[in-house]
Design a protein around this motif. Sequence first.
Motif, PDB file in Angstrom:
ATOM      1  N   ILE A   7       0.962  -1.080   0.078  1.00 26.22           N
ATOM      2  CA  ILE A   7      -0.062  -0.073  -0.106  1.00 26.22           C
ATOM      3  C   ILE A   7       0.763   1.119   0.075  1.00 26.22           C
ATOM      4  CG2 ILE A   7      -1.773   1.279   1.374  1.00 26.22           C
ATOM      5  CD1 ILE A   7      -2.721  -1.393   2.485  1.00 26.22           C
ATOM      6  N   THR A   8       0.653   2.064  -0.729  1.00 25.26           N
ATOM      7  CA  THR A   8       1.362   3.413  -1.023  1.00 25.26           C
ATOM      8  C   THR A   8       0.535   4.357  -0.471  1.00 25.26           C
ATOM      9  OG1 THR A   8       0.805   3.613  -3.394  1.00 25.26           O
ATOM     10  CG2 THR A   8       2.812   2.596  -2.889  1.00 25.26           C
ATOM     11  N   PHE A   9       1.180   5.545  -0.011  1.00 28.09           N
ATOM     12  CA  PHE A   9       0.403   6.863   0.421  1.00 28.09           C
ATOM     13  C   PHE A   9       1.090   7.915  -0.308  1.00 28.09           C
ATOM     14  CE2 PHE A   9      -0.627   3.943   3.790  1.00 28.09           C
ATOM     15  CZ  PHE A   9      -1.473   4.694   4.433  1.00 28.09           C
ATOM     16  N   GLU A  10       0.234   8.738  -0.995  1.00 32.97           N
ATOM     17  CA  GLU A  10       0.548   9.969  -1.996  1.00 32.97           C
ATOM     18  C   GLU A  10      -0.023  11.211  -1.522  1.00 32.97           C
ATOM     19  OE1 GLU A  10       3.036   9.414  -4.144  1.00 32.97           O
ATOM     20  OE2 GLU A  10       3.184   7.736  -4.813  1.00 32.97           O
ATOM     21  N   GLY A  11       0.529  12.214  -2.089  1.00 32.08           N
ATOM     22  CA  GLY A  11      -0.136  13.486  -1.850  1.00 32.08           C
ATOM     23  C   GLY A  11       1.149  14.454  -1.644  1.00 32.08           C
ATOM     24  N   GLY A  12       0.490  15.938  -1.656  1.00 32.95           N
ATOM     25  CA  GLY A  12       1.104  17.063  -1.609  1.00 32.95           C
ATOM     26  C   GLY A  12       1.931  17.196  -0.417  1.00 32.95           C
ATOM     27  N   GLU A  13       2.687  18.207  -0.134  1.00 31.67           N
ATOM     28  CA  GLU A  13       3.357  18.667   1.180  1.00 31.67           C
ATOM     29  C   GLU A  13       2.202  18.700   2.084  1.00 31.67           C
ATOM     30  OE1 GLU A  13       6.452  18.104   0.806  1.00 31.67           O
ATOM     31  OE2 GLU A  13       6.362  17.845  -1.451  1.00 31.67           O
ATOM     32  N   GLY A  14       2.764  18.336   3.230  1.00 26.66           N
ATOM     33  CA  GLY A  14       1.892  18.840   4.679  1.00 26.66           C
ATOM     34  C   GLY A  14       0.470  18.016   4.580  1.00 26.66           C
ATOM     35  N   GLY A 152       9.416  23.815  11.540  1.00 27.17           N
ATOM     36  CA  GLY A 152      10.095  24.811  12.422  1.00 27.17           C
ATOM     37  C   GLY A 152      11.257  25.567  11.704  1.00 27.17           C
ATOM     38  N   SER A 153      12.364  25.582  12.264  1.00 28.49           N
ATOM     39  CA  SER A 153      13.476  26.476  11.991  1.00 28.49           C
ATOM     40  C   SER A 153      14.439  25.917  10.616  1.00 28.49           C
ATOM     41  CB  SER A 153      14.392  27.023  12.835  1.00 28.49           C
ATOM     42  OG  SER A 153      14.881  25.733  13.462  1.00 28.49           O
ATOM     43  N   ASP A 154      13.828  24.522  10.328  1.00 28.89           N
ATOM     44  CA  ASP A 154      14.768  24.037   9.450  1.00 28.89           C
ATOM     45  C   ASP A 154      14.545  24.463   8.113  1.00 28.89           C
ATOM     46  OD1 ASP A 154      15.698  22.341  11.306  1.00 28.89           O
ATOM     47  OD2 ASP A 154      14.334  20.522  10.830  1.00 28.89           O
ATOM     48  N   VAL A 155      15.364  24.236   6.970  1.00 25.96           N
ATOM     49  CA  VAL A 155      15.298  24.885   5.811  1.00 25.96           C
ATOM     50  C   VAL A 155      14.295  23.805   4.846  1.00 25.96           C
ATOM     51  CG1 VAL A 155      16.522  25.215   3.662  1.00 25.96           C
ATOM     52  CG2 VAL A 155      17.557  25.753   5.782  1.00 25.96           C
ATOM     53  N   ALA A 156      13.400  24.601   3.812  1.00 26.98           N
ATOM     54  CA  ALA A 156      12.729  23.774   3.281  1.00 26.98           C
ATOM     55  C   ALA A 156      13.439  23.024   2.244  1.00 26.98           C
ATOM     56  CB  ALA A 156      11.888  24.913   2.478  1.00 26.98           C
ATOM     57  N   ASP A 157      13.075  21.744   1.990  1.00 26.21           N
ATOM     58  CA  ASP A 157      13.767  20.715   1.074  1.00 26.21           C
ATOM     59  C   ASP A 157      13.670  21.181  -0.416  1.00 26.21           C
ATOM     60  OD1 ASP A 157      11.393  19.509   0.017  1.00 26.21           O
ATOM     61  OD2 ASP A 157      11.446  18.049   1.498  1.00 26.21           O
ATOM     62  N   ARG A 158      14.072  20.544  -1.186  1.00 23.19           N
ATOM     63  CA  ARG A 158      14.246  20.772  -2.572  1.00 23.19           C
ATOM     64  C   ARG A 158      12.588  20.930  -3.410  1.00 23.19           C
ATOM     65  NH1 ARG A 158      12.810  21.336  -7.105  1.00 23.19           N
ATOM     66  NH2 ARG A 158      13.409  20.317  -8.989  1.00 23.19           N
ATOM     67  N   PHE A 159      11.702  20.174  -2.934  1.00 24.57           N
ATOM     68  CA  PHE A 159      10.237  20.382  -3.543  1.00 24.57           C
ATOM     69  C   PHE A 159       9.356  21.027  -2.594  1.00 24.57           C
ATOM     70  CE2 PHE A 159      12.332  16.446  -4.722  1.00 24.57           C
ATOM     71  CZ  PHE A 159      12.414  16.585  -5.846  1.00 24.57           C
ATOM     72  N   GLU A 160       9.714  21.233  -1.216  1.00 25.39           N
ATOM     73  CA  GLU A 160       8.588  22.142  -0.507  1.00 25.39           C
ATOM     74  C   GLU A 160       8.843  23.591  -0.860  1.00 25.39           C
ATOM     75  OE1 GLU A 160       8.541  19.639   3.753  1.00 25.39           O
ATOM     76  OE2 GLU A 160      10.272  20.942   3.275  1.00 25.39           O
ATOM     77  N   GLU A 162       9.105  25.206  -3.632  1.00 25.39           N
ATOM     78  CA  GLU A 162       8.504  25.560  -4.964  1.00 25.39           C
ATOM     79  C   GLU A 162       7.267  26.411  -4.606  1.00 25.39           C
ATOM     80  OE1 GLU A 162      10.470  22.900  -8.137  1.00 25.39           O
ATOM     81  OE2 GLU A 162       8.865  21.537  -6.841  1.00 25.39           O
ATOM     82  N   THR A 163       6.713  26.934  -5.845  1.00 23.29           N
ATOM     83  CA  THR A 163       5.725  28.096  -5.841  1.00 23.29           C
ATOM     84  C   THR A 163       4.340  27.298  -5.383  1.00 23.29           C
ATOM     85  OG1 THR A 163       5.194  27.930  -8.135  1.00 23.29           O
ATOM     86  CG2 THR A 163       6.967  29.431  -7.398  1.00 23.29           C
ATOM     87  N   LEU A 164       3.357  28.247  -5.031  1.00 24.12           N
ATOM     88  CA  LEU A 164       2.099  27.561  -4.675  1.00 24.12           C
ATOM     89  C   LEU A 164       1.509  27.081  -6.079  1.00 24.12           C
ATOM     90  CD1 LEU A 164      -0.018  27.042  -2.651  1.00 24.12           C
ATOM     91  CD2 LEU A 164      -1.066  29.549  -3.166  1.00 24.12           C
ATOM     92  N   ALA A 165       1.784  27.956  -7.130  1.00 24.59           N
ATOM     93  CA  ALA A 165       1.161  27.212  -8.600  1.00 24.59           C
ATOM     94  C   ALA A 165       1.529  25.831  -8.572  1.00 24.59           C
ATOM     95  CB  ALA A 165       1.570  28.147  -9.473  1.00 24.59           C
ATOM     96  N   ILE A 166       3.017  25.639  -8.691  1.00 24.23           N
ATOM     97  CA  ILE A 166       3.435  24.309  -8.734  1.00 24.23           C
ATOM     98  C   ILE A 166       2.945  23.236  -7.968  1.00 24.23           C
ATOM     99  CG2 ILE A 166       5.400  22.845  -8.569  1.00 24.23           C
ATOM    100  CD1 ILE A 166       7.113  25.243  -9.827  1.00 24.23           C
ATOM    101  N   HIS A 167       2.581  23.488  -6.534  1.00 25.56           N
ATOM    102  CA  HIS A 167       2.082  22.637  -5.719  1.00 25.56           C
ATOM    103  C   HIS A 167       0.497  22.576  -6.007  1.00 25.56           C
ATOM    104  CE1 HIS A 167       5.260  22.266  -2.842  1.00 25.56           C
ATOM    105  NE2 HIS A 167       5.382  23.661  -2.793  1.00 25.56           N
ATOM    106  N   ARG A 168      -0.124  23.536  -6.787  1.00 23.50           N
ATOM    107  CA  ARG A 168      -1.504  23.449  -7.100  1.00 23.50           C
ATOM    108  C   ARG A 168      -1.587  22.542  -8.442  1.00 23.50           C
ATOM    109  NH1 ARG A 168      -3.370  29.608  -6.079  1.00 23.50           N
ATOM    110  NH2 ARG A 168      -4.354  29.035  -4.016  1.00 23.50           N
ATOM    111  N   ALA A 169      -0.583  22.583  -9.217  1.00 26.70           N
ATOM    112  CA  ALA A 169      -0.543  21.827 -10.546  1.00 26.70           C
ATOM    113  C   ALA A 169      -0.545  20.262 -10.032  1.00 26.70           C
ATOM    114  CB  ALA A 169       0.295  22.086 -11.234  1.00 26.70           C
TER     115      ALA A 169
END
Length: 222
Positions: A7-14, A152-160, A162-169
């Motif tokens: 079983i796999t779990f998929e979806g956007g950030e958060g 928290g204070s950690d740096v966003a990763d490579r994919f987090e 990116e722009t809101l428009a990309i996340h919506r796509a």
Amino acid sequence: MANGFFITFEGGEGAGKSTQIRRFAQRLEAGGREVVVTREPGGSPGAEAVRHVLLSGAAEPFGPKTEAILFSAARADHVDTVIRPAVEAGKVVLCDRYMDSSRVYQGVTGNLDPAFMQGLEALAIDGMLPDLTIILDIDPRLGLTRANQRRGSDVADRFEKETLAIHRARRDAFLAIARAEPDRCAVVNASQDVERTAQGIWQAVQECLPELAQADRVGGDV
């Protein structure tokens, strides 16, 4: 020996994939199932090394095609050394991201040729298709807010980052996969609280994999 399941779990950030996988694993274990929890990129020693390269952004300058190849190499090792052996041994494998994330992140928003992506996928999974894919659906703005709070204070990763428009796509692309493959995919509303989302996941399992859901009769709610 009990039948194994993948079983796999998929979806956007958060979307809460890690939290829901932990809860689901506990419920299955309470019902007597042996569960393997894993993730992508990563999940095996070789794949974990590639994970660092990908999420740190080190491969980003080389473009989405190179990233897709790296994801594919990591996935092939993960399938061969972790996923397939566990399923063949009768275990339930729960994986945080798999082939659909590559379809969405590199294929759709990376604008890579579909034929190229299909070839990579076939080589990487070597027939190891999920029995069920849970797509945790959440509005990207809410998901990114949750991801920021978690990080928290950690740096966003490579994919987090990116722009809101990309996340919506990406959200649209996940939902398109669910529509195209309804026998494999189930969409669960992840904007709800943790408990309601968990109930939605269990309902999807009862509908799509009733033989696995029988564990509920033994283990009860977790």
